[in-house]
Structures are given as structure tokens and as C-alpha cells.
Design an enzyme around this catalytic site. Structure first.
Site, PDB file in Angstrom:
ATOM      1  CD  GLU A 180      -3.944  -6.053   3.416  1.00  0.00           C
ATOM      2  OE1 GLU A 180      -2.607  -6.005   3.384  1.00  0.00           O
ATOM      3  OE2 GLU A 180      -4.579  -5.601   4.199  1.00  0.00           O
TER       4      GLU A 180
ATOM      5  CD  GLU B 151      -2.726  -1.255   2.160  1.00  0.00           C
ATOM      6  OE1 GLU B 151      -2.712  -0.353   3.216  1.00  0.00           O
ATOM      7  OE2 GLU B 151      -3.883  -2.173   2.081  1.00  0.00           O
TER       8      GLU B 151
END
Length: 847
Positions: A533, A445
Site C-alpha cells: 500500500e 496493518e
């Protein structure tokens, strides 16, 4: 020799020689290894020695001026063994600077010191001190000489000590660890020298540090070509003629292929040997058959062996294909993955190897075959376990590059420009021979995915990845591929650089909540996809309070959230498992972790296992989808005194065709589901047997609305018309006794090995009481110590380091560690109103 550490009795010369003769002293974990080696002739051992440096340290949690000086007088410092995490010792505090990210535990500055002696036999050797991980901003001195600083707390590193050592005299290592600048991590990091340390001694002509790289240019069932690159370092003042003998050994130690090459290595220089060998009918490494060979590198100079180095390897071909997804040795395999963090509940970041092994065993029982090391390099022994146990690993390097994450004031972005190349190379050089690692992740991220110069940063990282390991693809876990606003979205030029495109929460934005990967599959048919994820089936173990309201009001928001999340998880998994082009999915998370929670919570309950590794209901959902052996699981528990007559949704996870539910012998109906659904075959109207089962839902779970009455729920599962599994959930009585169990009755006497003692509070009929909360006191006698107690309650602020713990919903855990002395450990668990229980654990030396 290394001096006695003061924490255990000195062994006699006779004892040491006897242990060395049995091979006991050769176990690197033994604190007496170097003592035994010094008593025996050096010629009896390999010229290369790698001894544990974990024992006999002094520690103070304070910033002490002058503590790096050899003459500094240590007073009121504690004796500690490594690995050591001072933060997990607590106490918890809402005002702690680490705040929600750091589980409200203390951080600060700490110092470590260790005195040791090396005999004159080491004078002509190269001596290196290895650190597997220190969190964070550590500085190291040897005999007052400054060796260096490493800011990144998750990276292994090493220093050569040779020029500064006092051979035959006393030496002092001092380490300052500064974790005071908070916050610097989005999850619990721990503080201190929380991984292992090693003292490495070699001859000056030697295999360089992390000096082997093994690749497989051709793999087939009939033969495999193995290429071994070996860097030889020469610290001598003159050129040296080096003969490198490389052999490949099978798991039984038999040589299956060998090659010798000679080359002059220049003074204070290096040379990289490249050797290729072919072995017939290789035993290929896989999840089902994690077969390990060993590459043995033997260095000769002037007809004598001067160095020896072993590299465990697994021969396997791992391919990510745009259409077929992931293939291992040519076989299509879906990655059944979980994300996990590096700490382990009551032991914090200082995790004994057996704790990891138990965790992986339980995840494997669930059907998990893949691990994402979120979001940093892991301990070497964790990857060794994955190699031996057959897990496939996505190994992740960073959580931050140049762009700072908003909630982190002092993260890796402060150090990225100066340190990322050195840190990344250390990460790759240490870990690139692990067969378990099939995919690198450059970051999680990362804010840079949407930055104007983000693609350029990624390009620089990929250059390092591909140069140091051209055999594996690289991904990044991207959470902004379709995000709004457009200015915050991952840039196309960034995404296009990735070998494999990693999607975090692919269903987060707009119609992707229904279409998932299909939108980008249509737009980019050659793209390789993986779910890095995704949301999981997390919850607080045993907490079903959301099933009820305080009155007759509507279903509470928390229940709706949990139900919606369950449907989201099930529907995403149906898509991922149906379409081969999605290589797999890593759900968040496999295990609960500390941090990322707001007071009074101290940790995230996103896992399907709690911090004790006790199973939650979500564990059984994944087991129902990832395993073939018939199983059925019912929840909630059936202790609802005062709720008589109220409707309780009873849920079942199963991989069977149908389940019939009974309450106190009365059938409540048969239900079933079919996934994947199958159509006609061969001719019109011809359905396979699986397509003929009763279908009462398109979900991946079954539910009955049951008016509560005390008694027994019984689920009977069938497959192909036959009863294959039965499970019961009964109303338990009042708590009357404690029941202890342990994962292993015998452990190694090495001051590292551990046993997990599980406490269950039971009623008079021996049933676990699922609402019990009795406080348990542990008494331990013999050759062991208690290193952690836990119950999995994410809101508990009780210390992990006492001998008391309340059970949480009927369960708690004690972790017991051995001493260096063989013997027995007797542990007793008691509570004022309960019958106590005891068990015995035997400790012994490794054979």
C-alpha cells in the site's frame, strides 16, 4: 420445484419448456430455473443442480421476536431480491453509530425470510444453502431449526438443509442479521445479505463442497503437468464403489486430457483422489492472454453418472524472486496495482457483477494489471472476472487479528480465536483455484506485528495457508517496519516469517522518504519485497479550488499538500519501476470508497476514479506510466470567470517525448521529460534517440504557469519527432442541454444485469460544462428499474435511491437494472432549464 417469488409474472408451461430448450432456463441467474427443471424430466439435467436463491425474499429492518418460527406471520415486510444492502438506502446522519467509518449510514438489525417448495424428487438428495456473504453476525433457521451463527461478514459459508426439509410441502428460511454493534469495520461494510445465495442439490455420492484443488507441478511451453485433488463425499449408509472420471477441457469444450480412477468410499466418509495428467503445448494464462481451461469431474456409481462438477483453471507459473521481482511464466512483470474496497458507490455492498466488470475495464484502460482486495475476502464473481480479464490479485483475509485497532470497538479481534481457522479455510478452499490470485495476504496493518506474541499468531496462520495451499506465498501488509517509537515497531521475528514482506507506506519514516526499500535490501538481500500500500494521486474530481486564494495571500496549504503528494508519488514510482527486486506497488486507492471520512465528507477521495468511476486527473498520471499508446492529458478545466490575468498552473501528464502548449493559438513553450533516463551506449558520446529529447524537468509531469484568459488550451505531443496526440481544453459556455450515454445498449433480462447511464451537462457547442451543478430527474419506462444514482461528490448527502441527482462538476450516473421480461427500457433525463435527452436499452434472454 421452487415456488414463484411473486415479483414477476409466472411463465406458462410452454414458455418454460421453450426457454429450457434454448438453454435460457439453465442460466443460474434466472428466477425461473427451478420451475423449468421441475416441469421437465429430472433425467434431462445433471444430478447436481445449483439454483439461484436470490429472488422472492421478505425483509424488515427491525429486531422482531419470533421471526424464525415457520408460523410467524409476516406483515409490513418488504419484498426484496438479493443481494441486498439496507444501509445504502440511508439516510445519511451525522449521529449514526457507524460514524465516519461507516459513511454515517444506518446499521442496526434486520430479518429476512423466504418460503419455498421442493418436490419429492429432492428427497434422496443432499440439499445445501450457500451464502456468499452476510454482514454481519448472522443466524440462520430452516423450518424453525437453528443452523448456526457466522460473525465474520465477508466470508462465504453454507448449511446442509436435508434433515429439516419438507419435501412436497412449504419450507421457510429465516435469517437474522445483526450489524448493530458499532463500530466494527474501518470502512463502509454495508448491512444484510449483500452477496448471492444458492440452493445446491447433489446425489449423496458427490464431489465434496469446494472439493477440488488443482496445481501445476511442472509448467513449460512444450507441456504442463496438472495435478487434480478431488475430495469425494459419501452420505450413503453403505460403502460405495466410486469411479472418478476427470477431464481437462479447452475453452471451446474440447477434451485435451482425461483420466479415470476407481476407489471404494466408506459410508458417511470421504476420500481424496489424486490424479496427474500431462497436456502438450499448454495455452498459458497471463494478463495479456487470460486463457481458461476447465477441469470436469464426473462421478460414477454402478455404471451411472451421479455427479458432475466443473472447476475453471488457468495454467500459469507465478514466481516472486528476491532479485528479479515478479515473474509470470518466466517473464518479468511489474505489478501495476491498486487497492480497492468491496462496495461500489450507489449500490453499496450489493454490487451487480456488471458494475465490477465496468470498474475493472476502466482500471485496465489505465494500465492497471493487479488488484489488492482490501482488506477482506471478495465476492466469488469478482475473482471470476479477474480470471477472465487477466488481473493479478493479492487476496487479503483480515484487517484485524488478536490486537484490537483503536478506532474499532467491535472488530474481528473479538472473534479471532474462535473463528479464524474456519474462516480462513473457507476463504482458501473457495478461492485457491483462481489463476488470478498470485499472492495471499494474511492481514492489513495488523497490530499484532508489534505484539510480543504476534509472531506466534502469524506462525499459526501461515501453517493454515501453507497446508491448504502450498503453491502460493503469503504476505502481510505491514505499516510499522521502521516506525517510531521502537515499542510500536514491527518485530523482526514477525517480519522474518513472511514469505513476501509487504510494505505499507515504505516512505513514511525518516530517511526512507528518500531511500525507500534500499535500506532493507542492503540488510536483507534475500528478502522478497512488495509495496502492499502506497499513497496515490487522489483528489475530488474536478475540484481545483486550491489553485486560488481568497486574496493575494500565499499559496494555500491544501495546494502545497497536493503538490507535495504528487512529487512523493512520482518519486516513489520512479524507484519502484527502476528496481526489479521490488515486485510492484499497490497504490491507495484505485476507486473512491465510502467511509474513512469525517462529516460532512461521507467517503474517501483517495481514488483516481470517483464512486461513479469517472476519471480524475490522477488516472492519467498512472496511464502515462503504465501504458505505451501515446497519450496526453491537461488540467485544470478552463472555466475561470473573474480570474482573468491570474496565474494558473496548467499540468500535463503524458508518455510522449515533448508537449507544446498553446493558448488561443499562441505557443507557451515546449517541455519534456525523460524517464527512465538513458546513458551512452556502445561507444563514448553515443546516446540512444530517447536520451536526446528536450528535458525541462526530472518530474513525471509537465507544468506551465499561464495567465488566465478565456479560450482554448491546446497540447500537442510528439514522439520521435512526430506529432502523436493532441488534446484541447476550452472554456465552456452556459449549460443548455443534457447528453446521455450508456455503456451497453443490450443487457440480459435476468433481474441482475445492469447498464450505466452517464449524464453530461453541455453548452451550446456540445462541450461539457465542468462547473455545472444542475439537478437531473430520471424517468424510466419499460422492463427495468433504477437501482442507484450518484455523482461522485464525497460531501453529498442526497439519497442514492431516488430518481433525482445533481450533476457534480458536470457529470452524474444512473444505474439501471433489468427485469426478468425481455423488452425495452426507456430512460429520460430532464432538468428545468436544460434540453432533455433519452435513450433506449434492450433487454433479452441469454442465447
Amino acid at each position: 420445484m421452487l415456488e414463484d417469488d411473486g415479483l414477476g409474472p409466472l411463465l406458462t408451461r410452454r414458455d418454460l419448456l421453450a426457454q429450457a430448450a434454448r438453454g435460457v432456463a439453465l442460466v443460474s441467474a434466472s428466477p425461473y430455473l427451478a420451475q423449468a427443471r421441475d416441469l421437465l424430466s429430472y433425467d434431462n439435467f445433471s444430478p447436481r443442480t445449483r439454483d439461484s436463491f436470490d429472488f422472492g425474499w421478505k425483509f424488515v429492518k427491525d429486531d422482531v421476536p419470533g421471526a424464525q418460527l415457520p408460523s410467524f406471520i409476516v406483515s409490513n415486510w418488504r419484498d426484496v431480491d438479493l443481494p441486498h444492502d439496507w444501509s445504502i438506502e440511508g439516510p445519511f446522519g451525522e449521529k449514526e453509530p457507524a460514524s465516519s467509518a461507516g459513511a454515517y449510514l444506518p446499521t442496526g438489525v434486520g430479518w429476512y425470510r423466504k418460503k419455498f417448495r421442493l418436490s419429492e424428487a429432492y428427497r434422496n438428495k443432499v440439499v445445501v444453502l450457500e451464502f456468499d456473504g452476510v454482514y454481519q453476525n448472522n443466524e440462520v433457521w430452516i423450518n424453525g431449526h437453528y443452523l448456526g451463527l457466522r460473525p465474520y461478514g465477508y466470508i462465504p459459508f453454507a448449511y446442509e438443509l436435508t434433515p429439516h426439509l419438507h419435501f412436497g410441502g412449504e419450507n421457510v428460511i429465516a435469517v437474522r442479521v445483526d450489524n448493530s454493534r458499532q463500530t466494527n469495520c474501518r470502512w463502509y461494510s454495508g448491512s444484510g445479505i449483500y452477496r448471492h445465495t444458492w440452493l445446491l442439490s447433489t446425489y449423496p455420492l458427490r464431489v465434496a463442497y469446494w472439493g477440488t484443488f488443482v496445481t501445476y507441478p511442472r509448467i513449460a511451453k512444450e507441456s504442463a503437468t496438472i495435478e487434480v485433488k478431488t475430495r469425494i463425499a459419501n452420505s450413503l449408509k453403505s460403502n460405495s464403489q466410486c469411479l472418478l472420471a476427470t477431464s481437462i477441457l479447452d475453452k471451446d469444450g474440447n477434451t485435451v486430457q482425461a483420466q479415470e480412477t476407481s476407489q471404494e468410499v466408506s459410508a458417511n466418509g470421504e476420500y481424496e483422489f489424486i490424479q496427474q495428467m500431462v497436456i502438450g503445448k499448454p495455452n498459458l494464462w497471463s494478463s495479456a492472454n487470460p486463457y481458461l481451461y476447465k477441469v470436469r469431474s464426473t462421478v460414477h456409481e454402478s455404471g451411472r453418472v451421479v455427479d458432475g462438477y466443473d472447476t475453471p483453471i488457468g495454467i500459469r507459473e507465478a514466481v516472486f524472486d528476491a532479485n528479479r521481482g515478479f515473474l509470470l511464466n518466466g517473464e518479468h512483470i511489474k505489478l501495476y496495482g491498486v487497492c480497492i474496497h468491496h462496495e461500489a458507490g450507489s449500490v453499496g455492498a450489493a454490487v451487480p457483477e456488471r458494475v465490477w466488470e465496468r470498474r475493472l475495464e476502466i482500471l485496465r484502460e489505465m494500465g492497471c494489471n493487479a488488484i489488492r482486495t482490501s482488506h477482506n475476502p471478495y465476492a466469488a464473481e469478482f475473482l471470476d472476472l479477474c480470471d477472465r480479464m487477466g488481473f493479478l490479485v493479492m487476496a487479503e483475509a483480515f484487517d484485524e487479528w488478536k490486537v484490537q485497532k483503536g478506532q474499532i470497538r467491535y472488530g474481528y479481534s473479538l472473534y479471532f480465536d474462535e473463528w479464524h481457522e474456519r474462516d480462513l479455510k473457507n476463504f482458501l478452499h473457495r478461492d485457491r483455484n483462481h489463476p488470478s490470485i498470485v499472492l495471499w495476504s494474511a492481514g492489513n496493518e495488523i497490530g499484532d506485528q508489534a505484539a510480543p506474541d504476534g509472531a506466534e499468531t502469524l506462525r499459526g496462520l501461515l501453517k493454515i495457508f501453507h497446508a491448504e495451499d502450498p503453491t502460493r506465498p503469503v504476505t502481510a501488509a505491514c505499516d510499522r517496519i521502521a516506525s517510531d517509537p521502537l515499542s510500536n515497531r514491527a518485530r523482526p521475528e514477525f517480519i522474518s516469517l513472511l514469505d513476501i514482506v509487504g510494505y505499507n507506506y515504505v516512505d513514511r519514516w525518516r530517511d526512507r522518504a528518500e531511500k525507500y526499500y534500499s535500506i532493507d535490501r542492503a540488510a536483507f538481500p534475500q528478502r522478497r519485497f512488495i509495496g502492499t500500500e502506497s499513497g496515490g494521486m487522489g483528489s475530488i474530481r474536478g475540484d481545483y479550488s486550491s489553485l486560488f486564494t481568497s486574496g493575494a495571500s500565499a499559496t494555500p496549504a491544501r495546494f502545497l499538500f497536493q503538490e507535495n503528494r504528487r512529487i512523493d508519488v512520482e518519486e516513489l514510482w520512479q524507484f519502484v519501476s527502476t528496481y526489479d527486486y521490488v515486485a510492484g506497488d499497490f497504490m491507495w486507492t484505485g476507486i473512491d470508497y465510502l467511509g474513512e471520512a469525517f462529516w460532512p465528507m461521507k467517503g474517501a477521495s483517495a481514488g483516481v476514479l470517483d464512486t461513479c468511476c469517472f476519471k480524475k486527473d490522477g488516472f492519467y498520471f498512472y496511464k502515462s506510466q503504465w501504458t505505451q499508446k501515446p497519450m496526453v492529458h491537461l488540467f485544470p478545466h478552463w472555466n475561470w470567470k473573474g480570474k482573468e490575468g491570474q496565474i494558473i498552473p496548467v499540468t500535463c501528464y503524458t508518455n510522449c517525448d515533448t508537449v507544446e502548449l498553446f493558448l488561443n493559438g499562441r505557443s507557451l513553450g515546449i517541455k519534456g521529460y525523460e524517464f527512465p533516463r538513458l546513458g551512452m551506449e556502445g561507444r563514448y558520446g553515443n546516446y540512444p534517440p530517447r536520451a536526446k529529447v528536450l528535458r525541462t524537468t526530472a518530474d513525471l509531469h509537465l507544468t506551465w504557469d499561464v495567465p488566465y484568459e478565456a479560450g482554448t488550451l491546446r497540447a500537442v505531443a510528439t514522439k520521435d519527432g512526430n506529432i502523436v496526440d493532441t488534446v484541447e481544453v476550452s472554456t465552456a459556455g452556459e449549460p443548455v442541454g443534457i447528453s446521455l450515454s450508456v455503456d451497453r445498449r443490450k443487457i440480459t433480462a435476468d433481474r441482475r444485469d445492469v447498464a450505466h447511464v452517464v449524464v453530461e451537462v453541455r453548452d451550446e457547442q456540445g462541450r461539457i460544462v465542468p462547473i455545472a451543478e444542475n439537478e437531473i430527474t430520471f424517468d424510466l419506462q419499460g422492463e427495468g428499474k433504477l437501482i442507484g444514482v450518484d455523482n461522485g461528490d464525497p460531501q453529498s448527502h442526497a439519497s442514492y435511491k431516488t430518481n433525482r441527482r445533481k450533476v457534480f462538476n458536470g457529470l452524474c450516473l444512473a444505474i439501471v437494472q433489468s427485469t426478468a421480461i425481455a423488452g425495452q427500457i426507456r430512460i429520460t433525463a430532464s432538468s428545468p432549464t436544460l434540453r432533455s435527452d433519452s435513450l433506449t436499452i434492450t433487454t433479452g434472454y441469454m442465447a
